[in-house]
Design an enzyme around this catalytic site. Structure first.
Site, short mmCIF file in Angstrom:
data_model
loop_
_atom_site.label_atom_id
_atom_site.label_comp_id
_atom_site.label_asym_id
_atom_site.label_seq_id
_atom_site.Cartn_x
_atom_site.Cartn_y
_atom_site.Cartn_z
N GLU A 1 -7.13 -0.17 -1.41
CA GLU A 1 -6.43 -1.29 -2.06
C GLU A 1 -7.40 -2.29 -2.70
OE1 GLU A 1 -3.06 -4.77 -1.24
OE2 GLU A 1 -4.08 -3.86 0.46
N LYS B 1 -3.36 1.68 -3.52
CA LYS B 1 -2.44 0.53 -3.58
C LYS B 1 -3.02 -0.45 -4.58
CE LYS B 1 0.01 -2.97 -0.87
NZ LYS B 1 0.57 -3.36 0.42
#
Length: 297
Positions: free
Chosen positions: A179, A216
């Site tokens: 992420e 993500k």
């Protein structure tokens, strides 16, 4: 098929989204305040975490929080160690709700350098991953860094660190969710996203077959920007973070990304209050879940 393979197949092809229930130290008071719990209503860290666990339990046990619309849930380490109805949270998610349990492993962000914040060191990571998998039945991990501007050196450093940690996670038999968030308020957001995409693609190409990751990412300025990453053979799924957008705005932007599904935190809990009757709480949560689910289709 093993439980891990079943969970991985669900993550790769299932309809739905990932619920982010992983607020930790710094973000917990804020999350509780939005839930209608003021700081003077709890005394110290233990009581604070007790309150947030009650909130998460209420969400996880709500009628609409099931595998029909929710694919997975990201947990804070304390939540993984806590229980719901006498069962460890991750196990409860999978066995009672059909929802894949994921663990947030980062220890927060380092100070800004080269317009980015890499992750702080994670001492004891291998031991935590072993315990997460063997004791608590966790499927994967999530680790977050932040990009504030289109700075090539900074973005390179973020992505290199993300994949270094990702390889440790893979070695432990788990799937990492990488992420590198791009700040939605960055004045060079679109340029940063182009640089980020190139860096991620280069790193993905170094992974051997079977070493798979999830991504993500902030919903991109250019619609469909990350479609080619979603199609990469080493990528299980690309999920979107809400990044501070309201539920409506996040869902509207996500609906324009054909190969991203949601992994929202604030947007999921929007409008939920401790003092609500269960019927009102369940109705508000159900409406959020449906909205996010539909935007993820």
């Amino acid at each position: 098929m093993s439980v891990f393979e079943e969970q991985k197949a669900r993550m790769a092809t299932g309809k739905g989204f990932i619920a982010a229930l992983d607020q930790s130290g710094g973000s917990t008071p804020k999350a509780l305040k939005l839930y209608g719990v003021e700081e003077d209503e709890y005394d110290g860290e233990a009581e604070m975490y007790g309150e947030i666990h009650k909130m998460r339990t209420r969400i996880i046990t709500a009628p609409d929080f099931t595998s029909d619309k929710v694919l997975g849930a990201i947990l804070f380490e304390r939540t993984m160690r806590a229980e719901i109805e006498g069962i460890p949270t991750g196990q409860y998610l999978w066995e009672k709700r059909g929802v894949v349990p994921i663990l947030k492993i980062d220890k927060g962000l380092a100070d800004k350098e080269n317009d980015v914040q890499v992750m702080k060191p994670m001492p004891g990571l291998e031991e935590l991953l072993k315990e997460a998998k063997e004791t608590f039945g966790i499927f994967g991990t999530k680790e977050r860094s932040v990009i504030h501007a289109a700075n090539e050196a900074g973005i390179k450093a973020v992505v290199a660190q993300q994949f270094e940690v990702g390889r440790t996670v893979i070695a432990a038999g788990l799937v990492p969710i990488i992420e590198p968030e791009v700040d939605i308020n960055s004045t060079t957001k679109a340029e940063a996203e182009e640089m980020l995409k190139a860096e991620i693609a280069a790193q993905l190409d170094t992974l051997p077959e079977g070493d798979d990751v999830m991504l993500k990412l902030t919903i991109p300025t250019v619609d469909g920007l990350y479609d080619s990453l979603a199609d990469h053979p080493r990528v299980v799924r690309v999920v979107a973070l809400s990044g501070g957008y309201s539920t409506d705005v996040a869902c509207e932007k996500l609906a324009k990304q054909p190969k991203m599904i949601a992994s929202f935190s604030r947007a999921l809990a929007e409008g939920l209050l401790k003092k609500q009757a269960d019927s009102d709480f369940d109705a508000a949560l159900g409406a959020n879940i449906t909205k996010i689910y539909e935007a993820s289709l």
